[in-house]
Design a protein around this motif. Structure first.
Motif, PDB file in Angstrom:
ATOM      1  N   TRP A 224     -35.905 -19.930 -61.345  1.00  0.00           N
ATOM      2  CA  TRP A 224     -37.319 -20.077 -61.669  1.00  0.00           C
ATOM      3  C   TRP A 224     -37.859 -18.742 -62.182  1.00  0.00           C
ATOM      4  N   TYR A 253     -42.297 -26.935 -66.602  1.00  0.00           N
ATOM      5  CA  TYR A 253     -43.309 -25.966 -67.034  1.00  0.00           C
ATOM      6  C   TYR A 253     -44.582 -26.297 -66.259  1.00  0.00           C
ATOM      7  N   PHE A 273     -48.090 -19.113 -64.568  1.00  0.00           N
ATOM      8  CA  PHE A 273     -47.320 -20.317 -64.886  1.00  0.00           C
ATOM      9  C   PHE A 273     -45.870 -20.106 -64.490  1.00  0.00           C
ATOM     10  N   LEU A 275     -41.743 -21.421 -65.177  1.00  0.00           N
ATOM     11  CA  LEU A 275     -40.751 -22.080 -66.020  1.00  0.00           C
ATOM     12  C   LEU A 275     -39.440 -22.186 -65.255  1.00  0.00           C
ATOM     13  N   SER A 276     -38.838 -23.353 -65.307  1.00  0.00           N
ATOM     14  CA  SER A 276     -37.495 -23.487 -64.745  1.00  0.00           C
ATOM     15  C   SER A 276     -36.498 -22.853 -65.702  1.00  0.00           C
ATOM     16  N   ALA A 279     -35.931 -24.895 -68.767  1.00  0.00           N
ATOM     17  CA  ALA A 279     -36.999 -24.798 -69.770  1.00  0.00           C
ATOM     18  C   ALA A 279     -36.833 -23.529 -70.603  1.00  0.00           C
ATOM     19  N   ASP A 314     -50.574 -17.336 -74.597  1.00  0.00           N
ATOM     20  CA  ASP A 314     -50.222 -18.494 -73.767  1.00  0.00           C
ATOM     21  C   ASP A 314     -50.234 -19.778 -74.590  1.00  0.00           C
ATOM     22  N   GLY A 318     -46.998 -22.137 -75.293  1.00  0.00           N
ATOM     23  CA  GLY A 318     -47.075 -23.566 -75.013  1.00  0.00           C
ATOM     24  C   GLY A 318     -46.604 -24.406 -76.181  1.00  0.00           C
ATOM     25  N   LEU A 321     -42.786 -24.115 -76.522  1.00  0.00           N
ATOM     26  CA  LEU A 321     -42.138 -24.957 -75.526  1.00  0.00           C
ATOM     27  C   LEU A 321     -42.239 -26.430 -75.913  1.00  0.00           C
ATOM     28  N   VAL A 326     -40.241 -29.288 -74.196  1.00  0.00           N
ATOM     29  CA  VAL A 326     -40.693 -29.016 -72.828  1.00  0.00           C
ATOM     30  C   VAL A 326     -42.204 -29.196 -72.781  1.00  0.00           C
ATOM     31  N   LEU A 328     -45.881 -29.594 -70.692  1.00  0.00           N
ATOM     32  CA  LEU A 328     -46.511 -29.007 -69.506  1.00  0.00           C
ATOM     33  C   LEU A 328     -46.737 -30.040 -68.413  1.00  0.00           C
TER      34      LEU A 328
END
Length: 497
Positions: A224, A253, A273, A275-276, A279, A314, A318, A321, A326, A328
């Motif tokens: 993570w 996410y 925030f 993220l794995s 992701a 940000d 986003g 992603l 990915v 949110l």
């Protein structure tokens, strides 16, 4: 005379209308019967089509206003949530839920440092930020994060932490001869006083994509990645409880949702925030030719055009992603853009666990870290618990104070509530949805539909402000809202701020 003229005009208009209708009737009767039927079908179809558009428009706007005002209503609709029975990873999860005696020296004694082998925390700062804000954060929120990575726009050392210049990873050709590059160059020369706060804020958008990429390079085994800023407060116990429920091999996410580019949503950076690793891997992956040569530029180079035109990093992250597949998982209000003094305590902010908050004062950040450690961690920290920290419910009035700068409304100008602070307090008490108020002594009463602390507001030459709280309504709310289980809200992008 005026009446006679109006009558003549109206009579003439009616005659013209009748004549037009008679002409249409004669023309209609001259058509064959089949043509009349076809015309009727066309007219009926057009009518049904327009009716469908109207109904669809009404449904759209009803949905829009529901989403736009959802946080304003004192009695929000039902929200689905998990009622997990979680356990703390901290070693001092006391058998009671009472405040314990403690001091700053043992803030990290019970911290589960072993989790940091799979949870990488990244702190993003800037050279134009107040130094005391960064220093306070490093001695409170991130004090126990032994593997903390700090990224900025200038290489330095702060309180034993090496600060990496993440913008140094971008080639000069990336910038061109822009004013942003001139500001960055000034920072590298140590000319900090020549770079204003707004220029530093603009530079911030360049950090997000390389920050994620470099964090993964520095710790590729992490499961993570948690990204925060120097005015972000994190409740680590609740975060660890949350992450225990999810598989990092799925592209995840988490954060507080905000509308982004197109149909996408991004996590508001100030609230932090997560993220794995799956992701992050999707985000930074680059296509490769058969000979092993990358066929795609680096992540930041791929989004250079967007970085140049978008205001915020940000938002850029986003979208990147989103294009990587990915989406949110919006977890507001657990990830919250409000500071402690700005939380509008209500049904949205009561039985839900607190994971993050934004723009805390330095005093709140330091005191909250101590208070959180003293209270123990047998149960997750809920907004109902945070309410106790604010001491709301015991305060009925504060001079030179403003608790109505967010989410409040004013009654019509003729309302007696605007006459005096006493009249404002009385009117708030009589209004079923007013829990607190701010009176502007130039003659304006603001009702607030939540139990919000607010902040000190010094008087000016023009006016002064006072704030008050309806203790009776607050007590009734608390008595009626006893939290049986924590409400771990399920992901949604309908709940925003």
């Amino acid at each position: 005379m005026y009446l006679n003229n109006a009558t003549r005009v109206l009579t003439a208009a009616l005659r013209m209308l009748c004549s037009f209708a008679e002409g249409i009737s004669v023309y209609w009767k001259s058509w064959p019967q089949k043509s009349q039927k076809r015309a009727l079908m066309v007219i009926l179809t057009a009518f049904m089509f327009c009716l469908g558009l109207k109904l669809g428009s009404d449904l759209f706007y009803a949905h829009y206003w529901e989403r736009a005002t959802i946080s304003r209503f004192p009695n929000p609709p039902y929200v689905d949530y998990w009622d997990w029975e979680t356990t703390s990873r901290f070693s001092n999860a006391h058998n009671t839920h009472e405040i314990q005696e403690s001091d700053d020296d043992d803030l990290c004694d019970s911290f589960p440092s072993y989790l940091l082998s799979r949870v990488q925390v990244v702190l993003k700062i800037g050279s134009t930020e107040p130094p005391n804000r960064v220093a306070t954060h490093l001695t409170t929120v991130t004090r126990c994060i032994t593997n903390l990575i700090v990224f900025s726009d200038h290489e330095s050392e702060i309180k034993g932490h090496h600060v990496y210049d993440i913008l140094a990873t971008l080639p000069e050709s990336f910038w061109g001869n822009s004013s942003d590059f001139q500001a960055y160059s000034a920072l590298q020369r140590g000319e900090f006083e020549t770079v204003g706060g707004s220029q530093g804020w603009t530079l911030d958008k360049y950090k997000f994509l390389p920050m994620v990429e470099r964090a993964y390079e520095m710790n590729p085994t992490a499961q993570w990645f948690v990204f925060i800023e120097s005015d972000t407060y994190f409740v680590w116990d609740n975060l660890f409880r949350l992450l225990d429920q999810f598989d990092p091999s799925s592209p995840l996410y988490f954060g507080s949702p905000t509308h982004g580019k197109g149909q996408s949503f991004f996590a508001y950076g100030g609230a932090g925030f997560v993220l794995s690793t799956a992701a992050v891997q999707r985000l930074i992956a680059r296509k490769v030719k058969s000979n092993g040569l990358y066929s795609q530029p680096s992540l930041s180079q791929r989004y250079k055009g967007l970085i140049n035109v978008d205001c915020c990093g940000d938002s850029i992250l986003g979208w990147a992603l989103y294009e990587s597949g990915v989406k949110l998982s919006g977890m507001w209000p657990m990830f919250n853009p409000h500071p402690v003094h700005g939380v509008p305590f209500n049904e949205w902010h009561w039985c839900q666990p607190v994971i993050s908050m934004h723009k805390l004062s330095l005093e709140d950040m330091a005191e909250l870290a101590r208070w959180e450690n003293r209270r123990g961690r047998k149960l997750p920290l809920l907004y109902a618990d945070l309410f106790e920290f604010t001491k709301l419910g015991a305060i009925d009035y504060k001079p030179d104070w403003d608790n109505g700068d967010w989410g409040g409304w004013q009654e019509p100008p003729q309302s007696p509530s605007h006459k005096s602070v006493e009249a404002c307090a009385t009117a708030c008490h009589e209004h079923p949805h007013c829990f607190s108020y701010t009176y502007i002594h130039s003659g304006h009463c603001v009702f607030v539909p939540s139990m919000r602390l607010g902040a000190h507001k010094p008087a000016t030459d023009d006016t002064s402000l006072s704030a008050g709280w309806d203790l009776e309504k607050i007590k009734q709310f608390r008595d009626a809202h006893k939290c049986q289980r924590p409400q771990w809200v399920k992901p949604s992008t309908n709940r925003i701020f």
